[in-house]
Every structure is written in C-alpha cells, then in structure tokens.
Design a protein around this motif. Structure first.
Motif, PDB file in Angstrom:
ATOM      1  N   LYS A  75      34.665 -10.250 -13.062  1.00 54.35           N
ATOM      2  CA  LYS A  75      33.956  -9.893 -14.300  1.00 54.35           C
ATOM      3  C   LYS A  75      34.379 -10.750 -15.489  1.00 54.35           C
ATOM      4  O   LYS A  75      33.537 -11.169 -16.291  1.00 54.35           O
ATOM      5  N   THR A 249      25.982  -6.837 -20.817  1.00 52.96           N
ATOM      6  CA  THR A 249      25.423  -8.073 -20.278  1.00 52.96           C
ATOM      7  C   THR A 249      23.946  -7.872 -19.962  1.00 52.96           C
ATOM      8  O   THR A 249      23.458  -6.739 -19.902  1.00 52.96           O
ATOM      9  N   TYR A 270      28.809  -8.609  -9.480  1.00 54.29           N
ATOM     10  CA  TYR A 270      29.452  -8.151 -10.708  1.00 54.29           C
ATOM     11  C   TYR A 270      28.715  -8.646 -11.947  1.00 54.29           C
ATOM     12  O   TYR A 270      28.202  -9.772 -11.983  1.00 54.29           O
ATOM     13  N   ASP A 272      28.565 -10.322 -15.455  1.00 57.00           N
ATOM     14  CA  ASP A 272      29.328 -11.511 -15.846  1.00 57.00           C
ATOM     15  C   ASP A 272      29.737 -11.435 -17.318  1.00 57.00           C
ATOM     16  O   ASP A 272      28.948 -11.712 -18.223  1.00 57.00           O
ATOM     17  N   ARG A 274      32.425 -13.231 -18.321  1.00 53.83           N
ATOM     18  CA  ARG A 274      33.308 -14.377 -18.511  1.00 53.83           C
ATOM     19  C   ARG A 274      33.090 -15.117 -19.831  1.00 53.83           C
ATOM     20  O   ARG A 274      34.050 -15.688 -20.368  1.00 53.83           O
TER      21      ARG A 274
END
Length: 373
Positions: A75, A249, A270, A272, A274
């Motif tokens: 994640k 997200t 998952y 994201d 990031r």
C-alpha cells in the motif's frame, strides 16, 4: 487479521457490517516505538525478525507480522526503517479499525446492504488491551499507552459523526443520541494530494432524526491518484461538534472473497497509497501550556500542504512517555492554515509540569519538541 477499510462496508457474508459481530478486529495494532523498545532487544528492532513475531499471537496464521508487512509494502511502499514501518502500520490499523466501527454505525438502518440482510446491531472489538507486550489486537498496549487504533475508534464513535461510506462513496450523518437535531451544517472538502487545489468544496444544511444514519450526499472520486477528504460538522450555534479526515484513492482494495479464510479475507489488489511518499513537507507550529491536570496544546499548520497523520507524545524529563495520559485527539491531519487545540489529561500527582515536554511528528512533518510552560 487485516482487511481494508472498504471491507467492512462491502462484505455481507464473512463478518462485515451486518447483524452483531461478537469478536473482531483487524489484526496487528502496533505499540509506539517507546513501548516496543522495552521488550525487543535494541539490535533486533530492525529489520523485523523473530523477536517481533514472538510478540504476535499463538494462533495459527497470526503468529507473525507477515500480513501487516505485506500491507505496508504493497500500500505505502517498502519501509526503510522501524520508524517508517510504524508510521505506515499505524495508518493502516487506524483506517481499518475506524472503518469497522463506522460501517456498523452507518448500516444500523440497513443503508447500503444487500436485500434481505439485517441491519447492524453492534460489535465487540477484539480486543481492548493486551495481557503481555504484544503486536496484535489492542487499543492500548501492555504499558497503558494507546495505539493509533484507539484514536480511530474514538473518532468513529463520536455521538454525532460524518462518515465516508466506501461502498457507495456517500457521506452519512450518524446520530447515536436519543434526540433529533436540526440546523446543523456539514462542510465537505476534497483536496488534491498537493493540497493547493481544492477538488470539491460543499456546505449542506442538515437535520438528523434521533438514533439514525442518513445519507446526505456523495462525492465523485478523482480518476487516479491519492486525495484527502475533510468532513466537519457544526451545530445550530455554529460550533464544531465533529470532524473526520480520510486519505483515499481512486480505487479501493480488492478483496478475494472466493478464498476467504476463517480469520481474514485476503486482498488480491491493494489500493495504491505510495504517492504519499512524495508529499510536500509541512510545518507545525505549536505551543503547550500546563493547566491543572491538563496539558493544552495548540497546533497550527502555516504551510501549503496537509500536515498528515500528526502524532503527539507527552514525555517526562527522562524522555519516557507519560502514562496514563489521555489525549482528546491524536494522529491528527491539519489542512493548510488550520489551527487545532487538543488537551491531554494527566494525573494530578503525576510528573512536575516544569519537566514535561510535547513531541510532535507526522507523515510529512519533522519531529520536534518543546517544554510545557
């Protein structure tokens, strides 16, 4: 074990928000670093290893931090050290535990459920605290210090609360009180991750029946990337009575219901988060004043970025965390220009105020501390 925040709103068969759930919790809820250092040898704090796993559970498949580590890496991006791991694990646990309670509150009237499924009646978090130094299932740890999940649960269970429903992107007003309320105002704001561009800004006057959950509006998610959702509720006298804050997200976790296990539903894809690693830094200006049995802390974000998931710690002259210490709020996100005041209740016979300090740090906020005046 861990499931994504949307699980609680979307699952109707394995333990999501319907009926009464007698024993549930999203797995690893890690203590603060100061607690971990008391039971894990210094040379085994990083990388994660057997000493950490030893303090998980004896249950099959939940006897290590394997699941949480997969969540963190997938994640938020692979952790670089223990502090980085903890901030990511804290966010994951906070979001999932808060959502668990919020879903049960939103669905109390049957909103959003599959036809024929009962509305929610309640749940029991497994569990409140640990009987030994542990990494799993705790709203406060063996030493009495709250985990991030504690504050997620605290926010989720405000008598009045605005809640984001992951299943239909709706904003719901939950009223757990025995009286109806009128003349309230919901303020809904959606921010791009750089915080300099507001994607949505909406105010809505609302009324709430007693003991109810009502959908007041919904939002449209951006097509891609990470964004922030700020929800604030004001009463008829223009006083803020509740607030909530989400990092979201474009696409949520995808749960693999076909391969559901007795202890969890695995995630096949998952969400994201990031891009959070690229958030612009934010600055927190803060002051701390001792008032009787309370420490009052005023926080201000003068920067152009959200000060995301900001943590407050009250420490004594030796650098140890003061316990018991009951913060009115913690793990806070402040919008650009926003000011917030929180209080920390401590024992009257506790540490000398002149020797106390407050430490502040966050996802994109550097660690700093100052003495309590």
């Amino acid at each position: 074990d861990y499931v994504g925040p949307n699980y609680w709103f979307t699952d109707t068969e394995n333990g999501g928000a319907y009926g009464f759930n007698t024993e549930t919790g999203p797995g690893a809820q890690l203590p603060v670093r100061e607690s971990i250092e008391k039971f894990v040898p210094a040379d085994e704090l990083w990388p994660l290893g057997e000493s950490m796993d030893y303090h998980c559970t004896t249950a099959a498949n939940m006897n290590s931090l394997k699941v949480m580590t997969e969540v963190v890496n997938a994640k938020y991006g692979e952790a670089t050290d223990l502090d980085d791991y903890l901030k990511k694990a804290d966010l994951a646990a906070y979001e999932s535990t808060r959502s668990m309670f919020e879903a049960f509150r939103v669905n109390k009237s049957g909103s959003g459920l599959t036809d024929g499924k009962p509305a929610t009646t309640g749940l029991i978090q497994w569990m409140l605290n640990s009987a030994w130094p542990s990494m799993y299932w705790q709203l406060y740890d063996y030493y009495g210090i709250p985990t991030s999940s504690y504050y997620g649960v605290k926010r989720a269970n405000n008598p009045y609360q605005l809640v984001f429903n992951y299943a239909d992107d709706g904003i719901y007003l939950v009223n757990e009180l025995g009286d109806a309320a009128a003349g309230m105002t919901a303020r809904i704001e959606v921010y791009n991750m750089d915080s300099e561009r507001t994607l949505l800004e909406r105010e809505k006057e609302i009324s709430s029946p007693a003991n109810s959950s009502i959908k007041i509006t919904e939002i449209e998610r951006p097509a891609e990337g990470v964004f922030f959702l700020s929800l604030k509720l004001q009463d008829a006298d223009d006083r803020q009575i509740a607030d909530n804050f989400y990092v979201l997200t474009a696409r949520d976790d995808v749960h693999d219901y076909a391969n559901n296990e007795w202890y969890m539903t695995p995630i096949s894809e998952y969400a994201d988060f990031r891009p959070l690693a690229d958030m612009a830094p934010a600055t927190i200006d803060f002051s701390a004043v001792y008032e009787g049995d309370k420490v009052r802390v005023t926080l201000e974000n003068p920067s152009k970025s959200v000060a995301f998931f900001t943590t407050l710690k009250l420490k004594d002259s030796k650098g140890e965390m003061v316990c018991p210490a009951f913060w009115s709020d913690n793990y806070i996100s402040l919008l650009p220009g926003e000011t917030r005041t929180v209080e920390c209740l401590i024992e009257k016979s506790g540490p000398d105020a002149r020797k106390l300090s407050v430490e502040v740090s966050g996802w994109n906020v550097g660690r700093s501390s100052l003495k309590v005046k």
